[in-house]
Design a protein around this motif. Structure first.
Motif, mmCIF file in Angstrom:
data_model
loop_
_atom_site.group_PDB
_atom_site.id
_atom_site.type_symbol
_atom_site.label_atom_id
_atom_site.label_comp_id
_atom_site.label_asym_id
_atom_site.label_seq_id
_atom_site.Cartn_x
_atom_site.Cartn_y
_atom_site.Cartn_z
ATOM 1 N N PRO A 3 35.614 34.875 29.807
ATOM 2 C CA PRO A 3 34.767 35.758 29.735
ATOM 3 C C PRO A 3 35.366 37.061 28.833
ATOM 4 N N PRO A 4 34.304 37.896 28.280
ATOM 5 C CA PRO A 4 34.945 39.074 27.583
ATOM 6 C C PRO A 4 35.450 39.803 28.352
ATOM 7 N N PRO A 5 36.473 40.875 28.182
ATOM 8 C CA PRO A 5 37.299 41.796 28.903
ATOM 9 C C PRO A 5 36.273 42.567 29.682
ATOM 10 N N SER A 6 36.493 42.781 30.909
ATOM 11 C CA SER A 6 35.680 43.719 32.092
ATOM 12 C C SER A 6 36.907 44.209 33.080
ATOM 13 N N VAL A 67 43.748 42.515 25.844
ATOM 14 C CA VAL A 67 43.613 42.987 27.282
ATOM 15 C C VAL A 67 42.376 42.124 27.684
ATOM 16 N N LEU A 68 42.849 41.182 28.707
ATOM 17 C CA LEU A 68 41.897 40.302 29.232
ATOM 18 C C LEU A 68 40.975 40.867 30.431
ATOM 19 N N THR A 69 41.672 41.871 31.130
ATOM 20 C CA THR A 69 40.653 42.387 32.162
ATOM 21 C C THR A 69 41.466 43.825 32.570
ATOM 22 N N GLN A 70 40.783 44.325 33.460
ATOM 23 C CA GLN A 70 41.630 45.493 34.131
ATOM 24 C C GLN A 70 41.273 45.498 35.594
#
Length: 74
Positions: A3-6, A67-70
């Motif tokens: 999924p898009p970065p989140s 950056v895949l996620t935070q």
């Protein structure tokens, strides 16, 4: 990227499992936890960690700089 970065919100002490399927060889890095995982093209790699530090932490790939996620740990 799917999924898009989140952002993923976690409570301190929760366990998190990240599963990443890359289209090229790279290295997954979880900032603040200094955890790394080699990524092989076309294969799913799994990293499990306990969110034992509070703050905002990026999960990214080293070579491509994505950056895949935070992770937000409270």
């Amino acid at each position: 990227m799917q999924p898009p970065p989140s952002r993923v919100e976690l409570k301190k002490g929760e366990r998190l499992t990240l599963q990443v399927t890359a289209d090229r060889a790279d290295t997954l890095h979880v900032h603040g936890y200094d955890r790394e995982l080699p990524l092989t093209a076309g294969r799913t790699a799994t990293l499990t960690l306990t969110a034992d530090r509070t703050g905002l932490f990026e999960v990214e790939t080293h070579e491509s700089g994505l950056v895949l996620t935070q992770l937000v740990v409270r």
